[in-house]
Every structure is written in structure tokens, then in C-alpha cells.
Scaffold this motif. Structure first.
Motif, PDB file in Angstrom:
ATOM      1  N   UNK A  70      66.110   0.155  18.429  1.00  0.00           N
ATOM      2  CA  UNK A  70      66.172  -0.656  17.214  1.00  0.00           C
ATOM      3  C   UNK A  70      66.002  -2.133  17.548  1.00  0.00           C
ATOM      4  N   UNK A  71      65.036  -2.776  16.902  1.00  0.00           N
ATOM      5  CA  UNK A  71      64.788  -4.199  17.118  1.00  0.00           C
ATOM      6  C   UNK A  71      63.934  -4.505  18.329  1.00  0.00           C
ATOM      7  N   UNK A  72      63.624  -3.499  19.139  1.00  0.00           N
ATOM      8  CA  UNK A  72      62.834  -3.715  20.356  1.00  0.00           C
ATOM      9  C   UNK A  72      61.491  -2.992  20.221  1.00  0.00           C
ATOM     10  N   UNK A  73      60.444  -3.812  20.006  1.00  0.00           N
ATOM     11  CA  UNK A  73      59.130  -3.252  19.666  1.00  0.00           C
ATOM     12  C   UNK A  73      58.293  -2.904  20.902  1.00  0.00           C
ATOM     13  N   UNK A 111      60.409  -8.319  23.321  1.00  0.00           N
ATOM     14  CA  UNK A 111      59.470  -8.565  22.220  1.00  0.00           C
ATOM     15  C   UNK A 111      58.527  -9.730  22.492  1.00  0.00           C
ATOM     16  N   UNK A 112      58.913 -10.644  23.366  1.00  0.00           N
ATOM     17  CA  UNK A 112      58.083 -11.817  23.634  1.00  0.00           C
ATOM     18  C   UNK A 112      56.981 -11.528  24.652  1.00  0.00           C
ATOM     19  N   UNK A 113      57.224 -10.597  25.555  1.00  0.00           N
ATOM     20  CA  UNK A 113      56.290 -10.364  26.656  1.00  0.00           C
ATOM     21  C   UNK A 113      54.870  -9.983  26.223  1.00  0.00           C
ATOM     22  N   UNK A 114      54.673  -9.088  25.237  1.00  0.00           N
ATOM     23  CA  UNK A 114      53.297  -8.680  24.905  1.00  0.00           C
ATOM     24  C   UNK A 114      52.361  -9.828  24.564  1.00  0.00           C
ATOM     25  N   UNK A 115      52.813 -10.790  23.769  1.00  0.00           N
ATOM     26  CA  UNK A 115      51.941 -11.910  23.404  1.00  0.00           C
ATOM     27  C   UNK A 115      51.660 -12.808  24.611  1.00  0.00           C
ATOM     28  N   UNK A 161      62.532  -6.614  31.024  1.00  0.00           N
ATOM     29  CA  UNK A 161      62.827  -7.887  30.351  1.00  0.00           C
ATOM     30  C   UNK A 161      64.327  -8.198  30.396  1.00  0.00           C
ATOM     31  N   UNK A 162      64.650  -9.427  30.049  1.00  0.00           N
ATOM     32  CA  UNK A 162      66.043  -9.867  30.180  1.00  0.00           C
ATOM     33  C   UNK A 162      66.978  -9.205  29.169  1.00  0.00           C
TER      34      UNK A 162
END
Length: 364
Positions: A249-252, A328-332, A359-360
Motif C-alpha cells: 500500500x502506497x508503494x508503487x 516511489x522516487x527511484x523510477x523517475x 530503497x530507504x
């Protein structure tokens, strides 16, 4: 006796004059051979020069230009003389060995030459960069959020300029991943023991007619049925995107995309619950038949991903720790950086997942 002294004095004076002329001639020669015009006298330098003219070191809003010598030759002392001596090998290879006397040969040896320059800057703590740039003089608050993060990390980890700024004036060398690495990964997946209770997907693979499962997704083996296994995927679903199973949940982080039949086959484990951003999530599982190869551990895939990072990412900047960004930030971040390289879509996906799974804010 006076005649001898007079002769000796004249010889000494002549020696001083000749010595002074020699020093002046040497200084003049060193100065002239440090000019951008001298560099361009070799036609193979035209391509690097054109790359440089498209960079901010050639033209910028502040009107400050860094010439070839400003970046490649230290200001003075022994470092200056040593660099000038080492630079003579370029002339040697241009005119004697003909190693780089054509644009094609230059490109063939671009990586080798770049690594030599990077090593020199690493060894002297980016001395030529720091003749203009100073961390003490930087106003980090005036930089973009990403630049602030990277510079703060660089200060903390005692990095030098060239660790991250390898392509600031010239195109970085084109580096390709050795095919043997992915073949070794596939071979290892094919040899996974039949009694393994947990599997990890190597590439985009159909789960029967239920949908597609993506690299590094964890499959829980429920039972073996001959050459096939009955497996289960556990994850979360977001309302409005029911065709996808996410990591949590919340982690895409996408584990699988579902067909219509796959959506109907889901087992719902919880009610919809909104997150801090107003998106509703619920836990789900999906069972299906798996007959493809898979790994018994993610580590071989992470070894492969670290090689991808070293080849495609570290060619421009120092490795960025996986815990530097959120899942969530890593893909972009990876997509934006990947667009600057020739990394394949599949390699980019595996690299992105490596950063996401480590990820952290990962919830293991």
C-alpha cells in the motif's frame, strides 16, 4: 690575468643570457602548447571541441569560459610539468603510431583516454576544477533540490568533483553491457532446485492467461505439479488501477499486470483503506501455474544490476546509494538518467527495480 677574468665574465654573462633565453623559450613553448588553438591543430580534436562548445563551460549566462588548459592542465608546479609531459603522448599517438589519427580511431579509444583523464583528476582531487569551483563558496540553498542532495552527499562521503561530473564538457564514452552477464543470470535461473519454496522472476513472464509478472517479483510456491509449480503473488491493489498488483500500500512497485481473468481470480484479503494522499488500497493475492525458470534468490539479479549501475551510471557519476531515494522516487530518477545512455529497456527495468527493492523506505 685580467684578460682571463674578463673572458670568464663574458662567458658567464653569455651563459646567463642563453639560460634566460632558454627559460623564456621554454615558457613560451609551454604557454603556446597549452592554448586551445594548439589543441585544435590536430584534426581529431574537432569532435571533442564541438562537444565542448555545446557545454556550459563554453557559453553560459555568466559569460565565463573555461578553455582546454583550464580543465586539463594544473596551474603550476610539478603537476603542471608532469601533465605537460604526459600530454606529449597524444602527439606521439597522433603522428607516430597513428593510434588516434582519424575520428573512427579516436572513438575506438575514447573510453581509454577518458579513464586516463578521470584517474588524473581523481588523483589530484580535481585540482583544475577547484581552481574555479569551491564547495566552500557554493550557496547550496540556491541550487535545485537534487543538486543540493548530491552535493551534501559528496561532502559527507568526501567525494571529488570528477566522481560525479565526468561528462560536463565532452560526451561520455559509449559503454555497453557484456551479454555474458545476462546469459549467466538466465543459466542460474534454469538451475534452480525443483523443491525451492520461493522464486524470483528474471524477466517479464506470463502467468498463464492471468497476466504478466515482472522481474524480481517474489513467487511463493504452494505445490509442485510435475514440471509446473502452483505459485502465489502477494501484494496490494490501488482503487482505480485494479489491473495492477503493487508491492505494498502506497508503494508503487509493480509486481504484475493482470488480464481481465486475472482480476477476477484475485483473492481479496482486506477492505479498501485510504493512505495519506487519499488513495484507497487493499491487500490481495493471486495464484496461478508457473512453468518458466526463476531464481531462488534475488541476489544474482542484484549482482547483475550492480554491474549495470557500474557500466551505465558510474560512467558519468559516483554510484548513488540505493537508500538515497524512496521506492516511489527511484523510477523517475532512473528513467531520466537512463535516457542519457544506450541502456536497453529491460536492463533499465531491472536496474530500477534493484533501487526500488533496496530503497530507504522499503518494507520487508
Amino acid at each position: 690575468m685580467r684578460k682571463i677574468n674578463k673572458t670568464l665574465a663574458l662567458v658567464c654573462l653569455l651563459g646567463v643570457i642563453l639560460g634566460a633565453l632558454a627559460i623564456l623559450a621554454a615558457q613560451w613553448t609551454l604557454h603556446k602548447t597549452s592554448s586551445t588553438e594548439f589543441c585544435l591543430s590536430c584534426h581529431t580534436m574537432q569532435a571533442p571541441y564541438e562537444e565542448y562548445t555545446g557545454s556550459v563551460h563554453f557559453q553560459n549566462q555568466k559569460g565565463i569560459r573555461a578553455e582546454c588548459a583550464d580543465c586539463h592542465i594544473p596551474e603550476g608546479g610539478m603537476d603542471y610539468l608532469v601533465t605537460k609531459f604526459l600530454a606529449s603522448k597524444d602527439i606521439y599517438h597522433q603522428f607516430i603510431t597513428k593510434k588516434i589519427d582519424t575520428p573512427e580511431k579516436f572513438e575506438e579509444h575514447r573510453l581509454e583516454m577518458a579513464q586516463t583523464v578521470w584517474a588524473q583528476l581523481k588523483a589530484n582531487d580535481s585540482a583544475t576544477c577547484r581552481s574555479c569551483h569551491s564547495m566552500d563558496a557554493m550557496d547550496l540553498s540556491a541550487q535545485s533540490p537534487e543538486a543540493q542532495k548530491m552535493h551534501e552527499m559528496g561532502i559527507k562521503e568526501k567525494q571529488t568533483c570528477i566522481d560525479c561530473h565526468k561528462g560536463v564538457a565532452h560526451f561520455p564514452p559509449e559503454i555497453k553491457m557484456d551479454d555474458s552477464a545476462v546469459k549467466a543470470l538466465q543459466t542460474q535461473a534454469a538451475s534452480t532446485p525443483a523443491d525451492a519454496r520461493t522464486l524470483y522472476v528474471v524477466s517479464n513472464t506470463p502467468l498463464g492467461d492471468l497476466g504478466t509478472v515482472y522481474p524480481a517479483t517474489e513467487l511463493h510456491v504452494l505445490k509442485n505439479e510435475g514440471t509446473a509449480r502452483q505459485v502465489e503473488i502477494r501484494g496490494s491493489q490501488m482503487q482505480g488501477s485494479e489491473q495492477v498488483i503493487y508491492y505494498a500500500a502506497g508503494q508503487r512497485l509493480i509486481l504484475a499486470s493482470l488480464s481481465e481473468k486475472g482480476q477476477q481470480s484475485l483473492k481479496v484479503l482486506s477492505d479498501w483503506k485510504k493512505d495519506d494522499y487519499g488513495n484507497a488500497w487493499r491487500d490481495v493475492t493471486l495464484q496461478g501455474e508457473w512453468s518458466a525458470s526463476a531464481l531462488a534468490s534475488r541476489e544474482p539479479m542484484w549482482d547483475y544490476a550492480r554491474k549495470l549501475d557500474d557500466v551505465y551510471c558510474a560512467g558519468c557519476h559516483a554510484p548513488i546509494p540505493t537508500h538515497h531515494y524512496t521506492l516511489n522516487a527511484w523510477p523517475s530518477v532512473v528513467k531520466g538518467m537512463g535516457a542519457r545512455t544506450n541502456i536497453s529497456e529491460n536492463e533499465l527495468d531491472i536496474l530500477s527495480r534493484y533501487f526500488q527493492y533496496n530503497a530507504k523506505d522499503i518494507k520487508e
